[in-house]
Design an enzyme around this catalytic site. Structure first.
Site, PDB file in Angstrom:
ATOM      1  N   SER A 146      38.795  27.607  38.132  1.00 40.04           N
ATOM      2  CA  SER A 146      39.862  28.304  38.843  1.00 40.04           C
ATOM      3  C   SER A 146      39.442  29.725  39.210  1.00 40.04           C
ATOM      4  O   SER A 146      38.506  29.919  39.956  1.00 40.04           O
ATOM      5  CB  SER A 146      41.140  28.283  38.006  1.00 40.04           C
ATOM      6  OG  SER A 146      42.218  28.803  38.729  1.00 40.04           O
ATOM      7  N   ASP A 301      42.629  31.281  45.487  1.00 39.53           N
ATOM      8  CA  ASP A 301      41.591  31.367  44.467  1.00 39.53           C
ATOM      9  C   ASP A 301      40.514  30.312  44.731  1.00 39.53           C
ATOM     10  O   ASP A 301      40.662  29.479  45.638  1.00 39.53           O
ATOM     11  CB  ASP A 301      42.200  31.269  43.062  1.00 39.53           C
ATOM     12  CG  ASP A 301      42.838  29.927  42.767  1.00 39.53           C
ATOM     13  OD1 ASP A 301      43.101  29.167  43.716  1.00 39.53           O
ATOM     14  OD2 ASP A 301      43.105  29.638  41.592  1.00 39.53           O
ATOM     15  N   ASP A 303      39.488  27.454  43.623  1.00 35.02           N
ATOM     16  CA  ASP A 303      39.791  26.019  43.745  1.00 35.02           C
ATOM     17  C   ASP A 303      41.048  25.775  44.574  1.00 35.02           C
ATOM     18  O   ASP A 303      41.531  24.651  44.677  1.00 35.02           O
ATOM     19  CB  ASP A 303      39.888  25.337  42.379  1.00 35.02           C
ATOM     20  CG  ASP A 303      41.088  25.786  41.568  1.00 35.02           C
ATOM     21  OD1 ASP A 303      41.453  26.970  41.645  1.00 35.02           O
ATOM     22  OD2 ASP A 303      41.657  24.957  40.841  1.00 35.02           O
ATOM     23  N   ASP A 305      44.276  26.428  44.403  1.00 36.42           N
ATOM     24  CA  ASP A 305      45.579  25.962  43.936  1.00 36.42           C
ATOM     25  C   ASP A 305      46.554  27.121  43.758  1.00 36.42           C
ATOM     26  O   ASP A 305      47.739  26.902  43.507  1.00 36.42           O
ATOM     27  CB  ASP A 305      45.456  25.127  42.657  1.00 36.42           C
ATOM     28  CG  ASP A 305      44.897  25.887  41.474  1.00 36.42           C
ATOM     29  OD1 ASP A 305      44.495  27.059  41.623  1.00 36.42           O
ATOM     30  OD2 ASP A 305      44.833  25.296  40.372  1.00 36.42           O
TER      31      ASP A 305
END
Length: 574
Positions: A146, A301, A303, A305
């Site tokens: 993340s 961010d 990834d 999400d």
């Protein structure tokens, strides 16, 4: 086995490759480093694995990935042939070794005769959740850390509903992992053989197309200003292609991407700590925004999400919205639009975490929409959606938490920054057509419902000593906490670990119907409250402060007093 013996085993065992051996021999006289790498196994929890990349049992490497995947495969095999055939879909982000870790997971699954679907290249985490549901797989894996610094990577597991695994599945996988003391027993299949036997399938464009169409289907209005000037940064992660695509296909004409942060970069050279929650991540976006007079800056961010935003005010300054404010704006926009479109239902509901502010809940109540609360994390937020889906008589509208995670719709069961980017740009474009910014709308909300303010404090305490101090803080604070802050008196104390709530005004203790979690929450008689919890994914203890006042100044002053008293008490605990 003590950490030195584990170290020696990794250095000497022929199963481990030469690079691992070389890396470990370089630290042979650094006993502190050896201890940190081997004093424990990297813990597999409901958030999966997350840690620094490197050799060792307390690090992220292909061997730890293989062992975790063997534990998952054993769990699926025990469920029978149908689950094995349904298989597991795997996605990965732009971090160091993400591709290698993803492929390793796929080949271990194939070695256990569990079918693996592997994305052809980088994909956002929410598309993994979508793919689990779309392909009806038994499980999903995403390789990502993340927003952690570049030294980290992670491994998150999803179950058949498309949401992250809960405690029951995580515990079963953990028990399987613990049984694997010898890495050489892990089963793995050659890539070519796995493809030939139909145990490895590469997926890509078709899944992307279906996902993007579903995202666009969440659009609420067409009477918007599609000329709105937007700057977007994917922070060198997976959001670049899907976010730009969905905004383009929705008709937004002026979306400019920060060029230095457009392409994948596992070192996050321009930002270091790629967390859009930190306003420093917007440095390049702000510079570009000023040059082209952008109305709105958005960042996802690595990834993709989580979403953060900055809005231009009347002084041409960019003002950052926090997760509570953005969530409240989403709820205002979505419910207002649904009421106008006559798509708001009697059984419509939203979900927020227990450490998320109450402004969104207040707005929802104004529209007759119920709010449910869950433990921190979208596995819990979407867990409520999963439960209500079984009964079929609830209409999920929106889920969010203060850490800039949001989701709408039911085809993704995790936070989704592709969906959020589209809806936030749509909201900003709608209000711009009315001559207002999102800051103007937020002020209107405050004037109507009260000035809600919030602050998150994170104490970073790394290593063994840091973990021990966090444990001591939680243990001692649980019994010795302030009962007054200024004129505010403690009205209710909730201990989610003990699953009890104590009402100081009624002098009454009650059980609470929320799963066990190491969280403490303190609610005062003026509506202010705060919560304390250790982070589940980072070496931090987090303190969430919330106040409400008739004016902004009153609310902010309450925050200052609260912070001063609480932090003094916590810092006294050595």
């Amino acid at each position: 086995m003590d950490y030195q013996k584990k170290y020696d085993q990794w250095v000497k065992h022929e199963y481990f490759d030469e690079k691992i051996r070389e890396e470990l021999l370089e630290i042979k006289e650094n006993y502190e480093e050896i201890e940190d790498r081997f004093y424990k196994d990297l813990e597999f929890g409901t958030a999966g694995l997350r840690g620094k990349i490197g050799a060792g049992t307390n690090r992220m490497n292909v061997y730890i990935i293989a062992r975790a995947t063997q534990g998952l495969a054993d769990f699926i095999v025990k469920k029978g042939k149908a689950y094995m055939n349904r298989g597991v879909v795997i996605a990965y982000d732009s971090r160091h070794f993400s591709k290698e870790f993803a492929k390793k997971a796929a080949l271990v699954l194939a070695g256990n005769h569990v079918k693996a679907y592997l994305f052809e290249d980088l994909r956002p985490t929410p598309e993994l959740s979508f793919a689990v549901r779309r392909l009806s797989t038994a499980s999903g894996i995403v390789i990502t850390a993340s927003h952690n610094p570049r030294e980290y990577n992670g491994y998150k597991v999803y179950w058949e509903e498309g949401s992250q695994i809960l405690e029951d599945v995580a515990s079963a996988i953990t028990e399987n992992i613990k049984l694997i003391e010898d890495f050489s027993i892990i089963k793995e299949m050659d890539e070519e053989e796995a493809i030939q036997k139909g145990l490895l399938e590469i997926i890509g464009k078709d899944m992307d197309d279906e996902y993007i169409e579903k995202v666009k289907g969440l659009s609420l209005r067409e009477d918007i200003d599609k000329e709105i000037n937007i700057v977007y940064t994917p922070l060198n992660g997976t959001g670049n292609i899907p976010v730009r695509r969905v905004l383009k296909e929705r008709g937004f004409k002026n979306v400019t991407v920060v060029p230095e942060q457009e392409k994948p970069d596992p070192d996050f050279t321009t930002v270091g700590y790629p967390n859009p929650e930190d306003v420093k991540a917007f440095k390049y976006a702000q510079n570009l925004g000023k040059k082209i007079h952008a109305d709105l800056l958005i960042a996802t961010d690595p990834d993709c999400d989580r979403l953060a935003a900055m809005i231009k005010n009347e002084k041409d300054e960019y003002i950052a919205l926090n997760g509570n404010q953005t969530g409240a704006l989403f709820i205002q926009y979505i419910l207002e639009a649904k009421e106008e479109n006559k798509t708001l239902k009697e059984n419509s509901y939203i979900v927020k975490s227990i450490v998320t502010g109450d402004l969104g809940k207040t707005i929802a109540k104004d529209y007759g929409v119920k709010t449910y609360e869950a433990l921190t994390g979208f596995k819990n937020i979407c867990g409520i959606v999963n439960e209500f889906e079984k009964s079929g008589n609830h209409d999920f509208v929106f889920g969010y938490e203060e850490s800039i995670g949001y989701v709408a719709g039911t085809f993704v069961r995790d936070k989704d920054a592709v969906i959020s980017s589209m809806l936030l740009c749509e909201a900003a474009a709608y209000y711009k057509k009315q001559g207002k910014t999102l800051l103007d709308v937020l002020e209107e909300v405050y004037k109507k419902h009260g000035y809600y303010q919030e602050k998150l404090i994170s104490l970073v305490l790394e290593g063994i000593e840091g973990k021990n101090r966090i444990d001591r803080m939680m243990k001692i604070y649980r019994d010795t906490y302030p009962t007054e802050i200024g004129d505010s008196k403690l009205a209710k104390y909730i201990d989610y670990q003990k699953q009890v709530s104590f009402d100081f005004l009624k002098e009454k203790e009650e059980l609470i119907d929320i799963p066990v979690s190491n969280v403490l929450k303190f609610i005062f008689d003026d509506g202010s409250w705060y919560a304390v919890r250790p982070s589940g994914t980072e070496p931090k203890i987090k303190i969430y402060l919330y106040t409400k006042g008739d004016t902004l100044e009153i609310s902010q002053e309450k925050i200052k007093n609260m912070e001063k008293i609480i932090m003094k008490r916590l810092e006294e605990i050595e």
